[in-house]
Write an enzyme that holds these catalytic residues in place. Sequence first.
Site, short mmCIF file in Angstrom:
data_model
loop_
_atom_site.label_atom_id
_atom_site.label_comp_id
_atom_site.label_asym_id
_atom_site.label_seq_id
_atom_site.Cartn_x
_atom_site.Cartn_y
_atom_site.Cartn_z
N LYS A 115 -10.01 3.75 9.43
CA LYS A 115 -11.03 4.30 8.51
C LYS A 115 -11.78 5.46 9.14
O LYS A 115 -12.15 6.41 8.45
CB LYS A 115 -11.99 3.20 8.05
CG LYS A 115 -11.26 2.14 7.25
CD LYS A 115 -12.01 1.63 6.05
CE LYS A 115 -11.01 0.87 5.17
NZ LYS A 115 -11.58 0.09 4.11
N LYS A 197 0.92 -0.28 3.54
CA LYS A 197 0.53 -1.31 2.57
C LYS A 197 0.03 -0.67 1.27
O LYS A 197 -0.50 0.44 1.28
CB LYS A 197 -0.50 -2.28 3.16
CG LYS A 197 -1.91 -1.79 3.19
CD LYS A 197 -2.91 -2.93 3.42
CE LYS A 197 -4.30 -2.36 3.23
NZ LYS A 197 -5.35 -3.27 2.98
N LYS A 200 -5.79 0.44 -2.45
CA LYS A 200 -6.51 1.06 -3.55
C LYS A 200 -7.02 2.45 -3.20
O LYS A 200 -7.37 3.21 -4.06
CB LYS A 200 -7.62 0.16 -4.10
CG LYS A 200 -8.57 -0.44 -3.11
CD LYS A 200 -9.58 -1.30 -3.90
CE LYS A 200 -10.00 -2.56 -3.22
NZ LYS A 200 -10.83 -2.38 -2.04
P1 ATP Z 1 -8.78 -0.11 0.95
O1 ATP Z 1 -7.49 0.50 0.57
O2 ATP Z 1 -9.96 0.51 0.28
O3 ATP Z 1 -8.95 -0.35 2.41
P2 ATP Z 1 -7.69 -2.61 0.22
O4 ATP Z 1 -6.79 -2.32 -0.94
O5 ATP Z 1 -7.09 -2.87 1.53
O6 ATP Z 1 -8.79 -1.52 0.30
P3 ATP Z 1 -9.68 -4.71 0.45
O7 ATP Z 1 -10.89 -4.74 -0.39
O8 ATP Z 1 -9.83 -4.26 1.85
O9 ATP Z 1 -8.56 -3.85 -0.24
O10 ATP Z 1 -8.98 -6.12 0.42
C1 ATP Z 1 -9.24 -7.16 -0.46
C2 ATP Z 1 -8.26 -8.28 -0.19
O11 ATP Z 1 -6.95 -7.91 -0.61
C3 ATP Z 1 -8.12 -8.66 1.29
O12 ATP Z 1 -8.02 -10.06 1.43
C4 ATP Z 1 -6.85 -8.01 1.71
O13 ATP Z 1 -6.24 -8.67 2.79
C5 ATP Z 1 -6.01 -8.10 0.44
N1 ATP Z 1 -5.04 -7.01 0.35
C6 ATP Z 1 -5.31 -5.70 0.30
N2 ATP Z 1 -4.19 -4.98 0.19
C7 ATP Z 1 -3.16 -5.87 0.19
C8 ATP Z 1 -1.75 -5.76 0.11
N3 ATP Z 1 -1.16 -4.58 0.01
N4 ATP Z 1 -1.01 -6.88 0.14
C9 ATP Z 1 -1.59 -8.08 0.22
N5 ATP Z 1 -2.92 -8.27 0.31
C10 ATP Z 1 -3.70 -7.19 0.30
#
Ligand code: ATP
Length: 334
Positions: A115, A197, A200
């Site tokens: 980040k 991964k 969002k």
């Molecule tokens: P950002 O992209 O803004 O870092 P993010 O998509 O990783 O956000 P978070 O809010 O950090 O989302 O995560 C919310 C939950 O979703 C966490 O438990 C995280 O482990 C899970 N998660 C996020 N992305 C994935 C993914 N691609 N596959 C499985 N679980 C996920």
Amino acid sequence: MIGDKKVLFSGMQATGNLTLGNYLGALKNWVSLSDEYECFYSVVDMHSITIRQDPATLRKRARALLTLYIAAGLDPEKNCIYYQSHVSGHAELAWILNCFTYMGELNRMTQFKDKAAKHADNINAGLFTYPVLMAADILLYQADVVPVGIDQMQHLELTRDLAQRFNGIYGDVFTIPEAYIGKVGAKIMSLQDPSKKMSKSDENPNGSIYLMDDPDTIRRKCKRAVTDSLGEFRYSDEQPGLHNLIDIFCACTNRTPEDVVAEFSGSGYGQFKEAVGEAVVSVLDPLQKRVAELEKDKSYIDSVIKNNAEKANYYAQKTLRKVQKKVGFPEKIR
Ligand code: ATP
Ligand code: LTN
């Protein structure tokens, strides 16, 4: 324990439009665990401001996320669904835990490095101590289990270390939490780059399926997903794109990879991609309808927000009072 149930805590940031990765990796497991545990599901809006946010957008997204928790099947009568910022104990415990966390530990956190690289113009102290606030979230409710995606394991390890360190000095204050990683969908990858991964905050919207995408968009994104030129239908790490699509399909249909490989082994990738699109649509369509219904009922959502913040505060204060006493803060005169 609360009554005869173990405690579960988890949270999500309201920092963007949720993806299928968030749903399959987190939210779906939350629902399946919600009967067995006493659950706290937080919209972690305090974590969100470690990255600069537009206030009106954050407020809107936080409410949309809380609504989505309910739409996904979490009953707010049984599960405590609330905004982190409505419970001041999170910040108070985070401060205390900050004083038990070493700079070296935080320096090792890969999410911080990622980040910080992405937001080089705003590497603030909150971003650095983000994992301590997360530890506070979990320890405040004496959580036994924390369902998260694999990407959050490092933060959970730190939480356990901090709890053990604190208990080592002051006696048994905190429950040591365990991570719960779902068997399928723990790491959904980008449809455009299966080495990354699904996220969002990805700039390429075609890499992610958003929970609010309409059916045609979902079908199109699946059809365009990157696979390989081997043309063999296998569930193998050498074919990460196909592997990811099989994971998505399995998570949406509750089937196993072996079963799916057996069914599609004679088909081309195109046919399978269509089936994946349909499987995703059939999961997201009912979810979207339920969100639309709930959004109409403002007073119901407001009552959930109010009642659950009170419930969360009650349990938070119990732990906080114990911790404050242990570290030597003077007792309040009542
Ligand atoms: P950002 O992209 O803004 O870092 P993010 O998509 O990783 O956000 P978070 O809010 O950090 O989302 O995560 C919310 C939950 O979703 C966490 O438990 C995280 O482990 C899970 N998660 C996020 N992305 C994935 C993914 N691609 N596959 C499985 N679980 C996920
Ligand atoms: N850091 C997590 C969100 C989060 C969380 C938590 C998850 C904040 N506090 C406590 C589980 C338990 C993330 O970015 N996914």
